[in-house]
Structures are given as structure tokens and as C-alpha cells.
Design a protein around this motif. Structure first.
Motif, mmCIF file in Angstrom:
data_model
loop_
_atom_site.group_PDB
_atom_site.id
_atom_site.type_symbol
_atom_site.label_atom_id
_atom_site.label_comp_id
_atom_site.label_asym_id
_atom_site.label_seq_id
_atom_site.Cartn_x
_atom_site.Cartn_y
_atom_site.Cartn_z
ATOM 1 N N UNK A 18 0.855 -0.635 -0.189
ATOM 2 C CA UNK A 18 0.274 -0.224 0.054
ATOM 3 C C UNK A 18 1.079 1.369 0.068
ATOM 4 N N UNK A 19 1.562 1.388 1.007
ATOM 5 C CA UNK A 19 2.965 2.327 1.056
ATOM 6 C C UNK A 19 3.521 2.413 -0.453
ATOM 7 N N UNK A 165 13.757 13.397 9.813
ATOM 8 C CA UNK A 165 12.951 13.321 11.587
ATOM 9 C C UNK A 165 11.500 13.190 10.704
ATOM 10 N N UNK A 166 10.837 13.300 12.249
ATOM 11 C CA UNK A 166 9.217 12.575 11.098
ATOM 12 C C UNK A 166 7.958 13.358 11.070
ATOM 13 N N UNK A 167 7.218 13.143 10.410
ATOM 14 C CA UNK A 167 6.331 14.681 9.794
ATOM 15 C C UNK A 167 4.878 14.601 10.310
ATOM 16 N N UNK A 168 4.944 12.863 10.805
ATOM 17 C CA UNK A 168 2.872 12.468 10.847
ATOM 18 C C UNK A 168 3.139 11.732 11.686
ATOM 19 N N UNK A 169 1.836 11.345 12.879
ATOM 20 C CA UNK A 169 1.782 9.571 13.312
ATOM 21 C C UNK A 169 1.611 10.032 14.732
ATOM 22 N N UNK A 170 1.596 8.970 15.671
ATOM 23 C CA UNK A 170 1.396 9.263 17.011
ATOM 24 C C UNK A 170 3.377 10.179 17.355
ATOM 25 N N UNK A 171 2.753 10.397 18.351
ATOM 26 C CA UNK A 171 4.105 11.202 19.435
ATOM 27 C C UNK A 171 4.344 10.517 20.556
ATOM 28 N N UNK A 278 2.160 -0.095 13.483
ATOM 29 C CA UNK A 278 0.960 -0.827 13.823
ATOM 30 C C UNK A 278 -0.409 -0.752 12.993
ATOM 31 N N UNK A 279 -0.064 -0.079 11.885
ATOM 32 C CA UNK A 279 -1.482 0.655 11.406
ATOM 33 C C UNK A 279 -1.652 0.284 10.843
ATOM 34 N N UNK A 280 -3.205 -0.195 9.825
ATOM 35 C CA UNK A 280 -3.531 -1.199 8.790
ATOM 36 C C UNK A 280 -3.560 -0.121 7.523
ATOM 37 N N UNK A 281 -3.099 -1.530 6.364
ATOM 38 C CA UNK A 281 -3.224 -1.353 4.481
ATOM 39 C C UNK A 281 -4.585 0.239 4.106
ATOM 40 N N UNK A 282 -5.370 0.298 4.455
ATOM 41 C CA UNK A 282 -6.256 1.479 4.540
ATOM 42 C C UNK A 282 -5.638 3.306 5.242
ATOM 43 N N UNK A 283 -5.371 3.036 6.126
ATOM 44 C CA UNK A 283 -4.420 3.918 6.837
ATOM 45 C C UNK A 283 -2.845 3.918 6.771
ATOM 46 N N UNK A 284 -2.252 3.220 5.584
ATOM 47 C CA UNK A 284 -1.126 3.814 5.664
ATOM 48 C C UNK A 284 -1.237 4.428 3.934
ATOM 49 N N UNK A 285 -2.112 3.228 3.062
ATOM 50 C CA UNK A 285 -2.286 3.892 2.100
ATOM 51 C C UNK A 285 -2.887 5.697 1.819
ATOM 52 N N UNK A 286 -3.664 5.785 2.756
ATOM 53 C CA UNK A 286 -4.634 7.613 3.059
ATOM 54 C C UNK A 286 -3.129 8.454 2.634
ATOM 55 N N UNK A 309 -7.678 15.592 4.439
ATOM 56 C CA UNK A 309 -8.478 14.057 4.592
ATOM 57 C C UNK A 309 -7.376 13.401 5.581
ATOM 58 N N UNK A 310 -6.395 14.409 6.813
ATOM 59 C CA UNK A 310 -5.572 13.648 7.427
ATOM 60 C C UNK A 310 -5.699 13.892 9.162
ATOM 61 N N UNK A 311 -6.943 14.304 9.117
ATOM 62 C CA UNK A 311 -7.845 14.812 9.921
ATOM 63 C C UNK A 311 -8.316 13.667 10.561
ATOM 64 N N UNK A 312 -8.791 12.654 10.364
ATOM 65 C CA UNK A 312 -9.720 12.191 10.744
ATOM 66 C C UNK A 312 -8.642 10.634 11.683
ATOM 67 N N UNK A 313 -7.667 10.987 10.937
ATOM 68 C CA UNK A 313 -6.309 9.634 10.832
ATOM 69 C C UNK A 313 -5.403 10.000 12.801
#
Length: 329
Positions: A18-19, A165-171, A278-286, A309-313
Motif C-alpha cells: 500500500x505504501x 525527521x518525523x512529520x506525521x503519526x503518533x508521538x 502498527x497501522x493497517x493498509x487503509x490507513x497507510x494508503x491514505x 483528509x488526515x484530520x480523521x486519522x
């Protein structure tokens, strides 16, 4: 300066595909054992899967980095050295390492293998990073999420290695590579066992109108009916101290630094990393597709507008630019 390199997570072969299809420049993955810092059931790659992943990614012009970023147990470096050997054998483009002994092993045994310094090494100043460069020949450092953009710019001015550097995801706030909170609560740590807040220690309990989250013997949070319950990690727990109840370390929120692309470019950053193996394919793709679109627009000189579109994730429905432009409490 070349364009940013978008580095994306892959916890499974499906997520990797997906990535790649969504526009990653590179993906990072781990073997299915304690040698990487996401050692959760159902995640990661067998050696055969990793070999096939490298072939598939390379056929699409995408690089594969292998994270071997936990610390070997005393007297038992075998699994970690074997992981380095296997990463080199399957044609990985780089290995992401944190342990000094393992860096030395990789540099001596695989002189042609590109070494990236993991965020788990907690190297956040020019002296420390320069030592890794001189002694082991690291080509890139993944910077801890504790630095402001001006601090990153000063580092790049003093260093001869690439920065990522990290730009998105869990802290993982403040102290990658030095955190003992999970060990304190569950006996397992991200640095030694590859797990932070292991699922086997997590419980959610309904108490009246509240949802209570627990980690091992500890209550981490209490959520009202209209609140979104987050995953219980101690660094994002809500506790009572000095007469008030609050998130003492960090709120349950996600990092989103897309708005800082011009500043990160000016600071000399090369690699932009998305968290979330740890995220699934749909999350990774979006997430990857949104970042690909934003980066392509930025490279064409258009405004780097954060993708709606990232707000909901995002965790807890909120996002932050983290330490890049704020001070930690």
C-alpha cells in the motif's frame, strides 16, 4: 538540494505494498522478532517476506530500510547480528541501528551497507552524531522529536550526514531510547523488548458512565461518554497532581508537520518520516497518498497546505507540530 524523501511505515507485506503504490520513496520495516522496536503480535516480516518486499519495492524504484533498533541483551548479541546479516543478504538499502556494538559489527562486517542512526539512539547534538559518523560511518540520523526547527538547522550546518525527521503519526514524546515508563508498568520496554505498552497489559473497563483505561496495575485515564478513548500509554495518561487533573507529559494527539515543509527545507532536512508500523493498509494508503500529494505540490512551488483528509486519522482527533515550534512542559 534534492527533494524531500518520503519514508513510510510497513508493518506487514500488505501495508508495504500500500505504501509503495501510494507514493513512498522508501519504506521501513522490521523482522518478526525482538530486534525491532515494534515487536507486536501479527506485525513485521519473516526473512522470506522481507526479501520479497525488497524485490517488489526495488522494481518500483522504492528503497527499503530495515529497523534493527532495539538493544541486544547482555551476552546474547546473536539475534541482532543475524538480523544485520540478513538485511544485507536480502538487499536492504539501509539498516536503522541504535546500539553502539551493533553499529560497530555492521560497519566491520558489511562495509558496503548503508547505516542510519535510529531515533532510539537519542542522538540530538552535533557532538554525539559526529561521533557516530566518525566511528561507524553513519550516513543518516533520525532525529529525536525534541528539537525545534532552528535547532535542526544549526545541527545540519554542523554535520556532514543526512537528517530525517518525523512529520506525521503518533508521538513518542521527549525521550526516545531513554524511556522506562512502559518497563515500570508492564516489565517490557520498547528499547529492550520492542514493545511500549504491550497489548497483553491493556484493559478497558466500563465504570458507570466512564470508560477507564488501564495498563498493567495502573489506571491511565478516565473518559467521559463524549470523549474518544486513546490507547493507554503512561506518557499520554491523565493524572492528578498538585491539586488538578491533566495530561502531565503529552496529550493524546498526533504529530502533523506538513505546514512546516518550507521551514524543514530551509533547515536542510532530507528525510520526512511517517510513524505507524502498527497501522493497517487503509490507513497507510491514505496517509502516504496525502503526503505524496502535499510534497509534490510543494516541490512545484505551491503552498504546502496540510491535507484535510488526515484530520480523521489523528489520535484523539487533534494534531500538533510538537517540539518543532513549541516548548515541552
Amino acid at each position: 538540494m534534492a527533494g524531500f524523501e518520503l519514508i513510510c511505515p510497513a508493518g506487514t507485506p500488505g501495508a508495504l505494498r500500500a505504501a509503495v503504490e501510494a507514493g513512498a520513496d522508501a519504506v521501513y520495516l522490521g523482522f518478526r522478532d525482538e530486534t525491532n522496536a515494534r515487536n507486536f503480535p501479527g506485525l513485521n516480516f519473516s526473512r522470506d517476506e522481507a526479501r520479497d518486499a525488497v524485490r517488489m519495492a526495488h522494481a518500483r524504484g522504492v528503497k527499503v530500510f530495515v529497523a534493527i533498533n532495539t538493544y541486544p541483551r547482555a551476552g546474547a548479541p546473536g539475534p541482532w547480528r543475524q538480523a544485520v546479516d540478513d538485511a544485507a543478504r536480502i538487499g536492504a538499502d539501509a539498516v536503522i541501528l541504535a546500539d553502539i556494538g551493533l553499529l560497530d559489527y555492521a560497519a566491520r562486517q558489511h562495509s558496503g551497507l548503508r547505516l542510519h542512526l535510529s531515533v532510539q539512539a537519542s542522538a540530538a547534538n552535533a557532538d554525539a552524531i559526529g561521533l557516530y559518523q566518525r566511528e561507524f560511518g553513519i550516513r543518516r540520523v533520525v532525529l529525536p522529536r525534541v528539537l525545534t526547527v532552528p535547532e535542526i538547522k544549526r545541527l545540519n550546518g554542523a554535520l556532514g550526514v543526512e537528517t530525517e525527521v518525523f512529520v506525521f503519526g503518533g508521538m513518542c514524546p521527549m525521550a526516545e531510547g531513554r524511556c522506562s515508563l512502559s518497563s515500570y508498568a508492564t516489565g517490557e520496554s520498547p528499547n529492550l523488548n520492542g514493545v511500549c505498552s504491550p497489548a497483553s497489559s491493556v484493559r478497558y473497563e466500563t465504570r458507570g458512565a466512564e470508560m477507564v483505561s488501564r495498563l498493567g496495575p495502573f489506571t491511565i485515564n478516565r473518559f467521559a461518554a463524549d470523549e474518544q478513548a486513546g490507547y493507554p500509554t503512561l506518557c499520554k495518561g491523565r493524572f492528578r497532581a498538585a491539586g488538578s487533573t491533566s495530561y502531565l507529559f503529552e496529550e493524546p494527539t498526533s504529530l502533523n508537520a506538513l505546514a512546516l515543509l518550507p521551514d524543514l527545507r530551509d533547515a536542510g532536512v532530507l528525510g520526512l518520516k511517517i510513524e505507524g508500523r502498527q497501522r493497517g493498509r487503509a490507513y497507510i494508503a491514505q496517509v502516504v497518498a496525502s503526503h505524496r500529494a502535499a510534497l509534490d505540490a510543494f516541490e512545484r512551488g505551491r503552498a504546502a497546505t496540510p491535507a484535510a483528509s488526515l484530520a480523521a486519522l489523528t489520535e484523539g482527533g487533534s494534531a500538533t507540530t510538537g517540539a518543532y515550534d513549541k516548548r515541552w512542559r
